[in-house]
Design an enzyme around this catalytic site. Structure first.
Site, short mmCIF file in Angstrom:
data_model
loop_
_atom_site.label_atom_id
_atom_site.label_comp_id
_atom_site.label_asym_id
_atom_site.label_seq_id
_atom_site.Cartn_x
_atom_site.Cartn_y
_atom_site.Cartn_z
N TYR A 33 0.83 -1.21 0.00
CA TYR A 33 0.00 0.00 0.00
C TYR A 33 0.87 1.26 0.00
O TYR A 33 0.64 2.19 -0.78
CB TYR A 33 -0.93 -0.01 1.21
CG TYR A 33 -1.77 1.24 1.34
CD1 TYR A 33 -2.89 1.42 0.54
CD2 TYR A 33 -1.41 2.25 2.23
CE1 TYR A 33 -3.66 2.59 0.64
CE2 TYR A 33 -2.16 3.41 2.34
CZ TYR A 33 -3.27 3.59 1.54
OH TYR A 33 -4.02 4.74 1.63
N PHE A 35 3.94 1.56 -0.99
CA PHE A 35 4.63 1.65 -2.28
C PHE A 35 3.69 2.26 -3.33
O PHE A 35 4.08 3.17 -4.08
CB PHE A 35 5.11 0.27 -2.74
CG PHE A 35 5.90 0.28 -4.02
CD1 PHE A 35 7.28 0.41 -4.01
CD2 PHE A 35 5.26 0.18 -5.25
CE1 PHE A 35 8.01 0.44 -5.19
CE2 PHE A 35 5.98 0.21 -6.45
CZ PHE A 35 7.36 0.34 -6.41
N ASP A 36 2.45 1.75 -3.39
CA ASP A 36 1.49 2.23 -4.38
C ASP A 36 1.17 3.72 -4.19
O ASP A 36 1.02 4.46 -5.17
CB ASP A 36 0.19 1.41 -4.31
CG ASP A 36 0.38 -0.02 -4.81
OD1 ASP A 36 1.39 -0.27 -5.50
OD2 ASP A 36 -0.46 -0.88 -4.48
N SER A 81 22.13 -21.89 -29.78
CA SER A 81 21.41 -22.96 -29.09
C SER A 81 22.41 -23.72 -28.22
O SER A 81 23.62 -23.46 -28.27
CB SER A 81 20.79 -23.93 -30.10
OG SER A 81 19.96 -23.25 -30.99
N GLU A 112 24.30 -24.25 -13.73
CA GLU A 112 23.16 -23.36 -13.51
C GLU A 112 21.89 -24.10 -13.91
O GLU A 112 21.93 -24.94 -14.81
CB GLU A 112 23.29 -22.09 -14.37
CG GLU A 112 24.56 -21.30 -14.13
CD GLU A 112 24.79 -20.27 -15.22
OE1 GLU A 112 23.86 -19.51 -15.55
OE2 GLU A 112 25.92 -20.23 -15.76
N LYS A 114 18.46 -24.70 -15.77
CA LYS A 114 17.94 -24.30 -17.08
C LYS A 114 16.46 -23.96 -16.92
O LYS A 114 15.62 -24.84 -16.85
CB LYS A 114 18.13 -25.42 -18.09
CG LYS A 114 17.79 -25.06 -19.52
CD LYS A 114 18.14 -26.21 -20.45
CE LYS A 114 17.84 -25.83 -21.89
NZ LYS A 114 16.41 -25.59 -22.13
N ASP A 116 12.74 -22.63 -17.77
CA ASP A 116 11.89 -22.84 -18.95
C ASP A 116 11.09 -21.57 -19.21
O ASP A 116 10.02 -21.36 -18.65
CB ASP A 116 10.96 -24.03 -18.69
CG ASP A 116 10.48 -24.66 -19.98
OD1 ASP A 116 11.06 -24.35 -21.04
OD2 ASP A 116 9.55 -25.48 -19.93
N ARG A 135 15.07 -13.74 -28.57
CA ARG A 135 16.09 -14.58 -29.20
C ARG A 135 15.87 -14.70 -30.71
O ARG A 135 16.80 -14.68 -31.49
CB ARG A 135 16.10 -15.99 -28.57
CG ARG A 135 17.19 -16.87 -29.16
CD ARG A 135 17.10 -18.31 -28.67
NE ARG A 135 18.19 -19.07 -29.26
CZ ARG A 135 18.17 -19.58 -30.50
NH1 ARG A 135 17.12 -19.40 -31.26
NH2 ARG A 135 19.20 -20.25 -30.97
N TYR A 223 21.65 -15.26 -17.26
CA TYR A 223 22.57 -16.40 -17.20
C TYR A 223 23.91 -16.15 -17.90
O TYR A 223 24.82 -16.94 -17.74
CB TYR A 223 21.91 -17.66 -17.77
CG TYR A 223 21.37 -17.52 -19.18
CD1 TYR A 223 22.21 -17.53 -20.28
CD2 TYR A 223 20.00 -17.39 -19.40
CE1 TYR A 223 21.71 -17.41 -21.58
CE2 TYR A 223 19.49 -17.28 -20.69
CZ TYR A 223 20.35 -17.28 -21.77
OH TYR A 223 19.86 -17.16 -23.05
N LYS A 286 28.69 -25.15 -17.87
CA LYS A 286 29.55 -24.29 -18.69
C LYS A 286 31.00 -24.37 -18.20
O LYS A 286 31.24 -24.49 -16.99
CB LYS A 286 29.09 -22.83 -18.60
CG LYS A 286 27.68 -22.60 -19.08
CD LYS A 286 27.25 -21.16 -18.82
CE LYS A 286 25.78 -20.96 -19.14
NZ LYS A 286 25.27 -19.64 -18.73
N LYS A 310 19.59 -32.52 -19.70
CA LYS A 310 18.12 -32.49 -19.59
C LYS A 310 17.64 -33.54 -18.58
O LYS A 310 18.08 -34.68 -18.62
CB LYS A 310 17.48 -32.75 -20.95
CG LYS A 310 17.89 -31.77 -22.04
CD LYS A 310 17.54 -30.33 -21.71
CE LYS A 310 16.08 -30.02 -21.87
NZ LYS A 310 15.62 -29.87 -23.25
N CYS A 404 2.44 -40.62 -52.88
CA CYS A 404 2.39 -39.31 -52.21
C CYS A 404 0.95 -38.97 -51.83
O CYS A 404 0.04 -39.03 -52.67
CB CYS A 404 2.94 -38.23 -53.14
SG CYS A 404 2.82 -36.56 -52.44
N CYS A 407 -0.05 -35.69 -54.16
CA CYS A 407 -0.13 -35.68 -55.63
C CYS A 407 -0.21 -37.08 -56.23
O CYS A 407 -0.23 -37.23 -57.46
CB CYS A 407 1.06 -34.92 -56.23
SG CYS A 407 2.65 -35.74 -55.98
N CYS A 422 8.85 -38.05 -52.40
CA CYS A 422 8.00 -37.85 -53.57
C CYS A 422 8.86 -37.17 -54.62
O CYS A 422 9.36 -36.05 -54.39
CB CYS A 422 6.80 -36.97 -53.23
SG CYS A 422 5.89 -36.43 -54.70
N CYS A 428 4.21 -31.17 -57.02
CA CYS A 428 3.61 -31.54 -55.73
C CYS A 428 3.40 -30.26 -54.89
O CYS A 428 4.38 -29.61 -54.51
CB CYS A 428 4.54 -32.52 -55.01
SG CYS A 428 3.88 -33.15 -53.46
#
Length: 665
Positions: A33, A35-36, A81, A112, A114, A116, A135, A223, A286, A310, A404, A407, A422, A428
């Protein structure tokens, strides 16, 4: 300084400090409060005194700007990547590769988590946030600065001994609690909940109204730092510096002396990651020393000095309802499993890749089977096995498609290749539109105002049959089409016109010659300098070019042997598309170093390592990462590894300084 200006400056300083305490240190010293109320007071003062406007004021955090179009910006430093590993053995093999390049040196690692989220590059100049870019494709991304300014954990102004200019990379994420609260509010409002934090964070960055972004509890977890003249020598020190400058750097990063310590970190967080306030799907390992990182360099896609470990992927079981077959731009057929929808890793999965006929046969996958689906390091989920206990008695083996699906041309399968193709290259439809979509893509011609759906529409309406036809499009032809307005048509025509400025090496990649990716296109462009010279090259000529093997050479010769391809290339040239390296660029290139292989090692005074490597390649030389009997010269700077020096001396390879190298040119 008059009283109003003084009051504004004091409030800004006080609110910036409270913001840092709350969002970065997680240690608020006043109530929400209070802060606001202070923020409201500052907003009123700034409205009364616009002459004291400051783009870095804490009031920008609440938003109020509209961005209609997000400008594409080229990254000063490419965002690579990461290569993935899934076992201790793969990590140990990576460590061996590192030591083969660095020699007999002590290598430290930084682990570190990773996170998401959505990768972001923040540029700071003289301690102030100058730009925030997504990115994108790693080479260029979208400028989302106005939206990122609303994220409270992104410092607008730094403190301490920061470099004059640098980029800091991080993940924009949504904490679990904040995501749950957002969904609760959506459900209460009668709206569908968001599916997962990652996609919601990414989508938030492209909202046009940044006051809407400001309402979302986004966070930024840095990172890595990139730039010239940085005031630290290791990755771990860089993280600590960033924390001192005001960034919210996660405190879980650990300095490790061995693979065993790395695996201890991995194993701990594989169990405890669910206790974190954020989603995480692995650990990034790393090499700690920046000098070692520079020595190791990069492959075409990833740094050699970093590896993502992973965590074991989540698996679910569901029913395989049917198998469909997709046709790619090269004619390759990809079988796709159509599944009973199932929730996997926060996303509803309806389809999974089956890769090829061999994979279907190996797993004995049949329609109606109960299958286990996994979403590991791949974007597209895959079927990993069949639950044979659930198989129905009347089940029949899968017969792979023979013609195919688009086609009806009979498929072929070349010797030694896993996929069926194909061969109807020019008739095609998915192959035709696929080649055009590749041509307009970001890494190729980067034609703004034109996407995959529009390509399909233009082809369906008979306005284009190949990518050269794009340069004949008129606004009047486009406006009547579905979902097209005058402005959209103008943007499309303008984007096509602007693509004539794209340099030759990217045009060569855009042509879609089989096996000619970005890196190969650059090598061919450098070797032949024009499409005319490349068209006349023989198989024997092509295989003499660095890293061009027989398979690539055969594909290039086959492409230019086809009269349709030659006609399209000639049309592109006549429309003004760049079919040779620009003369000013050629002035900086020569064949002085042709046939010579260089290894660059150490830290240099005049040029950066990347500039040195560019000089070598621009003058026909080849850059190798490790010393061998094929090495012609080692260009040595300060802190060259002793084992590399020993190896060069044992093999009698000349070691030259940066100045001696420049004299060679």
């Amino acid at each position: 300084m008059n009283p109003a200006q003084k009051q504004i400056e004091e409030l800004r300083a006080e609110l910036t400090k409270h913001n840092y305490n709350y969002y970065v240190l997680d240690n608020p010293t006043i109530s929400d409060y209070e802060f606001d109320m202070k923020l409201k007071e500052l907003q009123q003062l700034e409205a009364k005194h616009p002459e004291y406007y400051d783009a870095l004021s804490p009031t920008v955090r609440v938003g109020g700007m509209i961005t209609k179009n997000f400008e594409t910006v080229v990254h000063d430093y490419r965002m690579y990547s990461l290569d993935n590993s899934y076992s201790r053995e793969e990590l140990e093999e990576w460590e061996k590769r590192i030591l083969r390049i660095l020699g007999d040196v002590k290598v430290e690692f930084v682990c570190e988590l990773k996170y998401d989220g959505a990768s972001m590059s923040l540029t700071y100049e003289n301690g102030e946030l100058a730009r925030a870019v997504t990115r994108g494709d790693g080479f260029q991304g979208d400028d989302v600065t106005n939206n990122v300014r609303t994220i409270r954990s992104v410092p607008l102004r730094l403190k301490g001994d920061y470099p004059e200019k640098f980029d800091i990379r991080g993940e924009i994420i949504l904490p679990r609690d904040g995501f749950a609260k957002m969904n609760q509010e959506r459900v209460e409002a009668g709206e569908d909940p968001y599916m997962n934090p990652r996609n919601t964070a990414s989508g938030s960055l492209k909202l046009q109204d940044n006051s809407e972004v400001a309402k979302r509890p986004l966070d930024c977890l840095p990172y890595s730092i990139v730039g010239d003249n940085l005031n630290f020598s290791t990755q771990f020190e860089g993280l600590e510096k960033a924390r001192d400058w005001g960034f919210k750097v996660p405190s879980v990063a650990r300095l490790c002396q061995s693979t065993q310590e790395v695996m201890d970190f991995v194993n701990y967080w594989d169990v405890h990651r669910h206790e974190l306030p954020y989603e995480t799907d692995g650990v990034v390992v790393k090499v700690n020393s920046i000098a070692h990182q520079e020595e190791l360099g990069y492959t075409a896609k990833a740094p050699r000095w970093a590896m993502a470990y992973k965590f074991k992927a989540e698996q679910v079981s569901t029913t395989l309802n049917s198998i469909s077959y997709q046709v790619g731009r090269t004619g390759a057929i990809t079988p796709v499993a159509n599944l009973e929808p199932v929730l996997l890793a926060g996303t509803t999965v309806k389809r999974a890749s089956l890769h090829n006929a061999d994979q279907i046969g190996k797993l004995d996958i049949r329609v109606g089977d109960t299958v286990f689906v996994e979403k590991g390091g791949e974007i597209i989920p895959k079927i990993i096995r069949v639950d044979f206990t659930q198989r129905k008695p009347d089940s029949t083996p899968t017969s792979y498609v023979t013609h195919c699906p688009e086609c009806d041309t009979e498929l072929i399968r070349r010797e030694g290749e896993a996929q069926h193709y194909c061969p109807n290259y020019y008739g095609c439809p998915p192959q035709i539109t696929g080649r055009i979509q590749h041509f307009i893509s970001r890494k190729a011609m980067d034609i703004e105002g034109l996407g995959g759906e529009t390509v399909e529409l233009l082809y369906k309406e008979g306005l284009i049959e190949n990518y050269a036809d794009l340069y004949l499009l008129k606004k009047e032809q486009i406006v009547p089409l579905e979902r097209m307005a005058e402005k959209s048509a103008e943007n499309l025509v303008a984007g096509v016109e602007k693509s004539k400025e794209i340099p030759f090496e990217r045009v060569l990649y855009a042509l879609g010659i089989r096996f000619v990716g970005e890196t190969v296109a650059k090598k061919l462009a450098r070797a032949y300098t024009s499409v005319e010279a490349l068209k006349d090259a023989t198989l024997e000529d092509l295989v003499t070019v660095d890293e061009i093997g027989v398979k690539i050479a055969e594909s290039v010769v086959e492409f230019f042997r086809n009269e349709n391809n030659v006609d399209i290339v000639e049309r592109l040239r006549s429309y003004g598309v760049q079919m040779e390296i620009a003369p000013e660029k050629l002035q900086n290139q020569s064949d002085k170093l042709k046939g010579l292989t260089f290894v660059v090692s150490g830290v240099f005074e005049t040029l950066s390592r990347n500039d040195l490597k560019k000089h070598i390649e621009d003058n026909g030389g080849k850059v190798a990462s490790s010393i061998s009997s094929k090495t012609s010269y080692v260009v040595a700077g300060d802190n060259m590894g002793p084992s590399k020096r020993d190896k060069a001396e044992k093999l009698n390879i000349p070691i030259i300084s940066e100045h001696e190298f420049l004299e060679m040119l």
